[in-house]
Design a protein around this motif. Structure first.
Motif, short mmCIF file in Angstrom:
data_model
loop_
_atom_site.label_atom_id
_atom_site.label_comp_id
_atom_site.label_asym_id
_atom_site.label_seq_id
_atom_site.Cartn_x
_atom_site.Cartn_y
_atom_site.Cartn_z
N ARG A 1 -72.74 54.30 34.88
CA ARG A 1 -71.76 53.29 35.28
C ARG A 1 -72.21 52.49 36.50
O ARG A 1 -73.02 52.96 37.29
N CYS A 2 -71.65 51.32 36.63
CA CYS A 2 -71.97 50.43 37.74
C CYS A 2 -71.40 51.00 39.04
O CYS A 2 -70.22 51.35 39.10
N SER A 3 -72.22 51.06 40.07
CA SER A 3 -71.76 51.62 41.34
C SER A 3 -70.88 50.63 42.10
O SER A 3 -70.26 50.99 43.09
N LEU A 4 -70.83 49.37 41.63
CA LEU A 4 -69.99 48.37 42.29
C LEU A 4 -68.60 48.30 41.69
O LEU A 4 -67.60 48.34 42.40
N CYS A 5 -68.55 48.17 40.34
CA CYS A 5 -67.24 47.95 39.71
C CYS A 5 -66.80 49.12 38.83
O CYS A 5 -65.66 49.14 38.37
N GLY A 6 -67.70 50.08 38.58
CA GLY A 6 -67.30 51.28 37.84
C GLY A 6 -67.36 51.14 36.33
O GLY A 6 -67.10 52.10 35.61
N ARG B 1 -78.02 47.13 33.39
CA ARG B 1 -77.25 45.93 33.74
C ARG B 1 -75.77 46.17 33.50
O ARG B 1 -75.38 46.78 32.51
N CYS B 2 -74.97 45.67 34.43
CA CYS B 2 -73.51 45.71 34.27
C CYS B 2 -73.06 44.35 33.73
O CYS B 2 -73.19 43.34 34.43
N ASP B 3 -72.56 44.35 32.51
CA ASP B 3 -72.14 43.08 31.92
C ASP B 3 -70.81 42.60 32.50
O ASP B 3 -70.44 41.44 32.36
N THR B 4 -70.09 43.49 33.16
CA THR B 4 -68.79 43.10 33.72
C THR B 4 -68.97 42.28 35.00
O THR B 4 -68.40 41.20 35.15
N CYS B 5 -69.79 42.79 35.93
CA CYS B 5 -69.94 42.06 37.21
C CYS B 5 -71.33 41.44 37.36
O CYS B 5 -71.59 40.75 38.35
N GLY B 6 -72.21 41.71 36.39
CA GLY B 6 -73.51 41.04 36.40
C GLY B 6 -74.57 41.70 37.27
O GLY B 6 -75.69 41.21 37.38
#
Ligand SMILES: [Zn+2]
Length: 307
Positions: A131-136, A149-154
């Motif tokens: 998971r993304c450490s910025l937005c989860g 890559r996190c497709d939610t926050c880029g």
């Protein structure tokens, strides 16, 4: 170090970062890796051609070995490669079991060592960073498996390598400091080691760890070499250092015991199984043998073994 090994030389595998996005990962030969183990037989890494590869959860581009592209493949079946007896057959093996065999095979072993270490390190990074450490939100592998890559926050996330220092400390009589960590198996002794903390130089980490773990002040801190150590994501940075005093004071928690050992003492102690040292092919062993002046004796057959 005075006893150089092939891992100090340029890699024979071209990591070919420029190809990571372009290569068809499913068409590459594969090193199979899962849960810190790699598929091996008789101490050698096994490479599977596309037609014999198992269904995969993940493929990561390792680079070009001659004219072939290689990937690390994580099989979907967690039991893959564990149903063989390991005698002459292909089976999933841990890196610690394979180190000595790699070491004995020179440049070819160094290639296997690098590929196995890379495959274990990168697959463990994927497994522990879903998971993304910025937005989860969930992340997905891209760029041949070298980015998530996190497709939610880029946000792009890159593999981690955490430096840890390891130091061979000698006293005024050139005796070597050996320590036993509280969580190790009985009789196992090695150098002091610890993670480098944010904001510290490697050398400062050496001074701090030796002080914290043995209450010794050191001088003449000198770089010796390094070794990737994917348990789970370290690179061991090796130093030697001297101390003017021999009054060791261990913390009793992390380090249970530490003592200075003379060259003439260490051989018999290893042979008799009184102390168990780091395995051949590890940077800790290399540091020991550099101080010792050559290969250490093997434990006598039938003696106690490390567990
Ligand atoms: Zn995100």
């Amino acid at each position: 170090m005075r006893n150089p090994w092939p891992l100090d030389l340029p890699s024979t595998v071209d990591r070919a970062a420029e190809r990571r996005d372009a290569v068809d990962l499913a068409a590459c030969d594969a090193i199979v890796v899962r849960d810190g183990r790699v598929l091996a037989a008789e101490g050698r890494l096994i490479e599977l051609a596309p037609a014999s590869q198992p269904p995969a959860d993940l493929r990561v581009y390792l680079g070009r070995d001659g004219t072939r592209d290689l990937v690390a493949l994580v099989p979907s079946d967690p039991a893959f490669g564990t149903d063989h007896d390991g005698i002459g057959g292909e089976t999933m093996r841990g890196l610690r079991d394979l180190l000595a065999g790699f070491w004995d095979r020179g440049a070819e072993g160094a290639r296997d060592h690098e590929l196995a270490t890379t495959a274990i390190a990168i697959s463990q990074w994927h497994a522990s960073h879903p998971r993304c450490s910025l937005c989860g939100e969930p992340t997905a592998p891209t760029l041949g498996g070298w980015v998530r890559r996190c497709d939610t926050c880029g946000r792009d996330h890159y593999p981690r390598t955490d430096p840890a220092m390891i130091v061979a400390v000698t006293d005024p009589d050139d005796r070597l400091l050996l320590a036993h960590a509280a969580h190790w198996s009985p009789r196992r002794f090695s150098h002091l080691a610890g993670f480098v903390e944010p904001g510290e130089t490697f050398e400062q980490a050496v001074h701090r760890e030796v002080w914290e773990e043995a209450r010794l002040e050191v001088t003449d801190v000198e770089y010796l070499g390094s070794q990737p150590w994917p348990f789970p994501a370290s690179v061991m940075v090796a130093f030697r250092a001297r101390t003017a005093t021999t009054a060791i004071e261990v913390d009793g928690l992390e380090i249970a015991e530490a003592r200075f050992v003379a060259r003439e003492e260490i051989g018999p102690q290893v042979r008799d199984g009184i102390i168990v040292l780091a395995p051949k092919g590890s940077v800790a062993r290399r540091m020991l043998e550099e101080w010792y002046g050559g290969p250490l004796p093997e434990p006598r057959a039938g003696g106690p073994v490390d567990v």
